[in-house]
Design an enzyme around this catalytic site. Sequence first.
Site, PDB file in Angstrom:
ATOM      1  N   ARG A 102       0.812  -1.224   0.000  1.00 41.31           N
ATOM      2  CA  ARG A 102       0.000   0.000   0.000  1.00 41.31           C
ATOM      3  C   ARG A 102       0.838   1.264   0.000  1.00 41.31           C
ATOM      4  O   ARG A 102       0.367   2.323  -0.423  1.00 41.31           O
ATOM      5  CB  ARG A 102      -1.003  -0.038   1.144  1.00 41.31           C
TER       6      ARG A 102
ATOM      7  N   GLU B 245       3.997  -9.514  15.093  1.00 42.18           N
ATOM      8  CA  GLU B 245       3.385 -10.051  16.306  1.00 42.18           C
ATOM      9  C   GLU B 245       3.285 -11.568  16.270  1.00 42.18           C
ATOM     10  O   GLU B 245       3.198 -12.222  17.292  1.00 42.18           O
ATOM     11  CB  GLU B 245       2.019  -9.422  16.561  1.00 42.18           C
TER      12      GLU B 245
END
Length: 182
Positions: free
Chosen positions: A61, A98
């Site tokens: 993006r 994560e």
Amino acid sequence: MGEVRLQDHIRSIPDFPREGILFRDIAPLLADPGAFSESIERLVRRYRKAGIERVLGIESRGFLFGAPLALQLGVGFVPVRKAGKLPGATLRRSYALEYGEAELEIQVDALSAGQRVLILDDLLATGGTAAAAAGLAEEAGAKVEELVFIVELTELGGRERLSWPVHSLLRYGAAGEVQEPQ
């Protein structure tokens, strides 16, 4: 026509990509020509006289905002890609996610020593991806002038983990309040 409020073009999707996450979706901003144009114009106004020599966009993006920004600034665009996507010799850097690790790359000849660069991505969360991209730029000899994001999730503390100046078009706090700094 009134001023475009970018926050009106960011959709909040609960429990994506997993339960407990509130995803900030930029797709409506991209789908609205006025809002998309306004986001690029705000970036152009900020960086027009900043002496930027390259815009680095983080896959994927960051490409959507970085390429038109580079074009408007009259400078080159450098893609920062996931490992294994670029041909030729590359510089590679790992960063923590994560749920594991990932790697980013740039081509070794994409930047020159001392070149002033801007690094752009759509979202700042914990800062790991941005730090990896900035580290690659510095390893290539460039000077990172600023990291810029369309959306920043302030409660995740990414800005505080970064060693470079940071700018965001929109900042979302823990309670969902939004700031649209100029």
